[in-house]
Design a protein around this motif. Structure first.
Motif, mmCIF file in Angstrom:
data_model
loop_
_atom_site.group_PDB
_atom_site.id
_atom_site.type_symbol
_atom_site.label_atom_id
_atom_site.label_comp_id
_atom_site.label_asym_id
_atom_site.label_seq_id
_atom_site.Cartn_x
_atom_site.Cartn_y
_atom_site.Cartn_z
ATOM 1 N N PHE A 16 1.010 -1.317 0.073
ATOM 2 C CA PHE A 16 0.246 -0.218 0.460
ATOM 3 C C PHE A 16 1.247 1.171 -0.149
ATOM 4 N N ILE A 17 1.951 1.284 0.961
ATOM 5 C CA ILE A 17 2.782 2.545 1.031
ATOM 6 C C ILE A 17 3.703 2.685 -0.647
ATOM 7 N N LYS A 18 3.992 2.055 -1.245
ATOM 8 C CA LYS A 18 4.184 1.628 -2.479
ATOM 9 C C LYS A 18 3.558 2.211 -3.760
ATOM 10 N N LEU A 19 2.039 1.876 -3.335
ATOM 11 C CA LEU A 19 1.954 1.906 -4.199
ATOM 12 C C LEU A 19 1.053 3.718 -3.624
ATOM 13 N N SER A 20 0.859 4.306 -3.020
ATOM 14 C CA SER A 20 0.617 5.398 -2.754
ATOM 15 C C SER A 20 1.900 6.262 -2.804
ATOM 16 N N THR A 21 3.199 6.010 -2.702
ATOM 17 C CA THR A 21 3.929 6.492 -2.979
ATOM 18 C C THR A 21 4.113 7.156 -4.520
ATOM 19 N N SER A 22 3.820 5.660 -5.211
ATOM 20 C CA SER A 22 3.590 5.766 -6.689
ATOM 21 C C SER A 22 2.780 7.255 -7.516
ATOM 22 N N PHE A 23 1.568 6.345 -7.211
ATOM 23 C CA PHE A 23 0.949 7.348 -7.504
ATOM 24 C C PHE A 23 0.341 8.859 -6.455
ATOM 25 N N ALA A 24 1.083 8.845 -5.928
ATOM 26 C CA ALA A 24 0.794 10.384 -5.147
ATOM 27 C C ALA A 24 2.053 12.052 -6.508
ATOM 28 N N GLN A 25 3.262 10.479 -7.396
ATOM 29 C CA GLN A 25 3.622 11.680 -7.744
ATOM 30 C C GLN A 25 2.461 11.914 -9.065
ATOM 31 N N GLU A 26 1.356 11.176 -9.125
ATOM 32 C CA GLU A 26 0.521 12.611 -10.098
ATOM 33 C C GLU A 26 0.471 13.838 -9.562
ATOM 34 N N PHE A 27 0.238 14.489 -9.846
ATOM 35 C CA PHE A 27 -0.157 16.350 -9.476
ATOM 36 C C PHE A 27 -1.084 16.909 -11.121
ATOM 37 N N ALA A 28 -2.330 17.305 -9.860
ATOM 38 C CA ALA A 28 -3.111 17.852 -11.164
ATOM 39 C C ALA A 28 -3.800 19.264 -11.151
ATOM 40 N N GLN A 29 -2.091 19.926 -10.331
ATOM 41 C CA GLN A 29 -2.571 21.363 -10.351
ATOM 42 C C GLN A 29 -1.400 21.759 -10.483
ATOM 43 N N GLU A 30 -1.083 23.035 -10.754
ATOM 44 C CA GLU A 30 0.625 23.725 -10.288
ATOM 45 C C GLU A 30 0.761 25.305 -10.778
ATOM 46 N N PHE A 31 1.447 26.032 -9.687
ATOM 47 C CA PHE A 31 1.728 27.331 -9.764
ATOM 48 C C PHE A 31 2.912 27.848 -10.335
ATOM 49 N N SER A 32 2.938 28.645 -10.548
ATOM 50 C CA SER A 32 4.514 29.059 -11.501
ATOM 51 C C SER A 32 4.608 30.881 -11.250
ATOM 52 N N ILE A 33 5.680 31.252 -10.698
ATOM 53 C CA ILE A 33 6.220 32.486 -10.736
ATOM 54 C C ILE A 33 7.838 32.727 -11.599
ATOM 55 N N VAL A 34 7.182 33.480 -12.713
ATOM 56 C CA VAL A 34 8.457 33.733 -14.287
ATOM 57 C C VAL A 34 8.913 35.194 -13.461
ATOM 58 N N SER A 35 9.840 35.923 -13.563
ATOM 59 C CA SER A 35 11.119 36.931 -13.332
ATOM 60 C C SER A 35 11.502 37.377 -14.158
ATOM 61 N N ASP A 36 11.226 38.443 -15.818
ATOM 62 C CA ASP A 36 12.229 38.322 -16.322
ATOM 63 C C ASP A 36 12.981 40.139 -15.744
ATOM 64 N N ASN A 37 14.200 40.320 -15.968
ATOM 65 C CA ASN A 37 15.248 41.395 -15.723
ATOM 66 C C ASN A 37 16.202 41.702 -16.673
ATOM 67 N N ASP A 38 16.939 42.594 -16.687
ATOM 68 C CA ASP A 38 17.949 42.170 -17.251
ATOM 69 C C ASP A 38 19.251 42.752 -16.263
ATOM 70 N N ALA A 39 18.409 42.262 -14.971
ATOM 71 C CA ALA A 39 19.669 42.288 -13.845
ATOM 72 C C ALA A 39 20.604 41.307 -13.831
ATOM 73 N N TYR A 40 19.178 39.871 -14.696
ATOM 74 C CA TYR A 40 19.835 38.896 -14.749
ATOM 75 C C TYR A 40 21.252 38.287 -15.581
ATOM 76 N N LEU A 41 21.654 39.084 -16.012
ATOM 77 C CA LEU A 41 22.489 39.610 -17.015
ATOM 78 C C LEU A 41 23.675 39.907 -16.147
ATOM 79 N N TRP A 42 23.474 40.015 -15.189
ATOM 80 C CA TRP A 42 25.113 39.912 -14.445
ATOM 81 C C TRP A 42 25.503 41.165 -14.608
ATOM 82 N N TYR A 43 25.351 42.225 -15.418
ATOM 83 C CA TYR A 43 26.454 43.319 -15.505
ATOM 84 C C TYR A 43 26.087 44.539 -15.417
ATOM 85 N N GLY A 44 24.860 44.963 -15.032
ATOM 86 C CA GLY A 44 24.804 46.060 -14.692
ATOM 87 C C GLY A 44 23.013 46.709 -15.385
#
Length: 319
Positions: A16-44
């Protein structure tokens, strides 16, 4: 007898634990954060497309409800985003010195992502929002600079005026080739934009190499979420990617102002052909995805403006 029962019970719990662990890998939802910035080029550098912040929520459709046998997966996506643009610097108080308008864009978008079993991906999204002072880009940049101790901004008094922003975006990706070990693939990645903010189309080639998954399981396409998938677990990913892209720009309101009776004090014509090269690295396992990329873009404005580049940092969490 009791010992045998205990062993059976322990074995059942273990399974049961093994099956629960396996099926727990399926996730139905996702939250993402994305940041664009020219500061990420690291030279000002601090110019042109200077900052973008985006929040995403995605949810997978129950795959048992997909009546079309050619469709592998469908996900829905809601997002909000803010983009800000400045001239060569965020401090250009005189309009005649500005080689690109100060401009802001704030929007919300709904999108559907369709993954075909024939190695195609369709993304169709509709965004609504505003350009101009109502985007709060001036306030965001001022707060950001004050928070990290950067210079004071000046010139936003001459930014692009308020205008409604409605845009339809259609993206299509098709697999061209994938090697036998599935460690390298090449895809055609095209996009069409129609609306009051951005109108144009682009053609790109996406190259990935490393530990990669198929389209409908890959973090690049935000497809590691699913509901009632036949898979008990999606393999981890770690790969590098590159995407050269050529765009034909019909209209860009952040450069030209509103297409309807614009009264912005500083506007320019948009450069019709823009070349872009994006390179990056992506890691994904279980609930978490991380991505870092650099984008190099040719001149976008018909002025003495230069080419420019910026970095992107993204993180996703599935549940």
């Amino acid at each position: 007898m009791k010992l045998k029962i205990k062993r059976i019970l322990l074995a059942t719990i273990f399974i049961f634990i093994k099956l629960s662990t396996s099926f727990a890998q399926e996730f139905a939802q996702e939250f993402s954060i994305v940041s664009d910035n020219d500061a990420y080029l690291w030279y000002g550098q601090d110019r042109y497309y200077t900052n973008g912040l985006f929040l995403y929520y995605r949810r997978a459709v129950d795959q048992n409800r997909l009546s079309n046998k050619n469709i592998a997966k469908i996900t829905y996506e809601l997002s909000i985003g803010q983009q800000m643009y400045t001239p060569l610097s965020g401090y250009v108080p005189e309009p005649f010195l500005q080689d690109r308008p100060f401009a802001g864009y704030l929007y919300g978008r709904g999108q559907v992502n369709i993954f075909s079993k024939k190695k195609h991906v369709w993304r169709i999204g509709l965004a609504a929002g505003t350009i101009g002072p109502n985007s709060f880009s001036r306030e965001t940049q001022t707060l950001l600079h004050q928070t990290v101790g950067l210079y004071s901004t000046s010139g936003w008094d001459y930014q692009i005026k308020n205008a409604a922003a409605i845009n339809l975006q259609i993206m299509h990706l098709a697999l061209l080739l994938r090697n036998g070990s599935e460690s390298l693939d090449l895809s055609l990645d095209n996009r069409l934009d129609l609306g009051t903010t951005f109108t144009g189309f682009s053609f790109g080639l996406l190259f990935r190499t490393g530990q990669i998954n198929p389209f409908d399981q890959s973090t690049y396409h935000h497809a590691r979420i699913s509901r009632n998938s036949m898979l008990t677990a999606i393999k981890p990913e770690f790969y590098f990617y590159a995407k050269p892209q050529l765009s034909y720009v019909v209209y860009d309101a952040t450069i030209q102002g509103s297409m309807f009776n614009d009264r912005s004090p500083v506007t320019f014509d948009a450069q019709p052909l823009v070349f872009e090269q994006k390179v990056g690295a992506n890691y994904a396992k279980n609930r978490l995805s991380l991505d870092y990329s650099l984008t190099f873009r040719s001149k976008e404005v018909r002025s003495n403006a230069r080419h420019h580049q910026f970095g992107t940092i993204a993180a996703s969490y599935r549940f």
